[in-house]
Scaffold this active site. Structure first.
Site, PDB file in Angstrom:
ATOM      1  CG  ASP A   1      37.402  88.029 -30.162  1.00 20.43           C
ATOM      2  OD1 ASP A   1      37.466  88.464 -31.328  1.00 20.43           O
ATOM      3  OD2 ASP A   1      36.456  88.294 -29.403  1.00 20.43           O
TER       4      ASP A   1
ATOM      5  CG  HIS B   1      36.003  84.789 -32.944  1.00 21.11           C
ATOM      6  ND1 HIS B   1      35.275  85.751 -32.255  1.00 21.11           N
ATOM      7  CD2 HIS B   1      35.739  83.616 -32.304  1.00 21.11           C
ATOM      8  CE1 HIS B   1      34.613  85.174 -31.257  1.00 21.11           C
ATOM      9  NE2 HIS B   1      34.891  83.891 -31.265  1.00 21.11           N
TER      10      HIS B   1
END
Length: 388
Positions: free
Chosen positions: A214, A237
């Site tokens: 993430d 991310h």
């Protein structure tokens, strides 16, 4: 002369004895460190003793593997400084029924240093139970390490692997310096943010490598004076401010400085993300993102005020977060999608500056920028071309 020498010897012995008294070895409290026996209670006992001691105190976790469930290392402590020195590995229990919102919690301590060692969250068996990527009302899994309501904290040379949820979270922390961390989890692991920051002030994160599933770093609501420098990010991310504007009463996010970061194979580079339909108003302001290298990044520069990761999203009202005084400077590298710069604002963004942006598209065709309610000032090289 002999009397003077005797006094010196006595003084040296006294100082050595005092120093030894301020070092607490978890093995002396029953810890086995064999990776099988549950060492939760011995570690808590060692912390309690160290926290109650005066002066400069060190708690040592020697080489070995310490299998533990949830632990709370809470203050306030009597020590002027307390060093949690890890030479071994802390290995998390896998039974989710044992956990609340976090695994290792350092709270209400002034002058804490956490250094060395490995934090193994053993998250792989828990990831299938994480429904947060698809459900708003999901059950949140435990964060590996939470720092809550601490002041004057140092975290350095720590390795975190495979958390059940976030690797590290900061909540209500003032003046914390984080450096030399190695953070890793598979790119497919859900919600494994590297470092998440919320309601904190005076945060410095430097010289750290994050490869996770993430955000490498996520700056949530209510933060001020956050510096990020020389961080390697990828996979993951990217680096996010947000998501913001989802809940009532969120605080402003101000004075964020991100510099000298490299992103490799990430979904995003630097991103500000806010929800629509915000129940209250807040600001995201006074931020500089500079000297950034993008290596095969999907979305290198993105402001998204219509953020919603779910399938069914309401679009009744614009985001309640006002974005202003944001600068992107000296951003270069390659994008894996044609839109390398996306500025999608709700209420018009104020004071946007793009200076020396040079991003090439790795595919066929030309690189482009898309803007919505975003009037930016452009300085120097601009690739993609500025929005009309």
């Amino acid at each position: 002369m002999e009397a003077r020498l005797a006094l010196v010897v006595v003084a040296l012995l006294a100082s050595t004895s005092a120093a030894a008294a301020n070092v607490f070895d978890v093995r002396n409290y029953g810890s086995k460190g064999n990776g099988v026996v549950d060492d939760t209670k011995p570690l808590m006992s060692a912390w309690k003793a160290a926290c109650a001691a005066a002066g400069a105190v060190t708690l040592v976790v020697p080489a070995g593997t310490y299998y533990i469930g949830p632990v709370q290392f809470h203050g306030p402590c009597k020590a002027s400084t307390l060093t949690f020195q890890m030479q071994g590995t802390l290995k998390a229990a896998t039974d989710l029924k044992r956990f609340g919102n976090d695994w290792i919690e350092f709270g209400w301590v002034n002058g804490l240093t956490v250094t060395g060692g490995v934090i193994d969250g053993q998250g792989a068996s828990s990831w299938p139970f994480n429904k947060c990527p698809v459900r708003k009302d999901c059950k949140v899994l435990p964060t590996s390490v939470l720092f809550v309501n601490n002041q004057n904290t140092v975290v350095k040379d720590l390795t975190s692997v495979n958390p059940k949820f976030f690797h590290i979270a900061l909540l209500g922390t003032k003046n914390i310096r984080i450096s030399g961390l190695k953070i890793s989890a598979p790119s497919t692991s859900p919600n494994t943010d590297g470092i998440h920051i919320e309601r904190s002030a005076g945060v410095s994160i430097t010289d750290t490598h994050i490869a996770t599933g993430d955000d490498c770093i996520s700056i949530g609501q209510g933060n001020d004076n956050v510096e990020v420098a020389r961080v390697q990010c990828g996979p993951g991310h990217g680096m996010s401010v947000g998501s913001l504007g989802r809940y009532a009463g969120e605080g402003d996010v101000t004075r964020v400085h991100v510099r000298d970061m490299t992103f490799t194979g990430t979904m995003n580079g630097v991103r500000i993300k806010t929800w629509e339909n915000s129940p209250s108003k807040s600001n995201a302001a006074h931020m500089v993102f500079e000297n950034l290298v993008m290596n095969d990044v999907q979305n290198p520069v993105i402001i998204d005020q219509k953020y919603c990761p779910y399938y069914n999203c309401e679009h009744k009202y614009v985001s309640g977060v006002t974005i202003k005084d944001i600068a992107f400077k000296n951003v270069k590298g390659t994008a894996t999608t044609p839109v390398a710069v996306m500025l999608r604002c709700g209420v018009p963004c104020q004071g946007l500056v793009l200076q020396d942006v040079n991003l090439k598209y790795k595919g066929q065709g030309t690189v482009s920028a898309k803007c919505e309610n975003a009037k930016a000032k452009y300085v120097g090289v601009q690739l993609p071309n500025p929005c009309p």
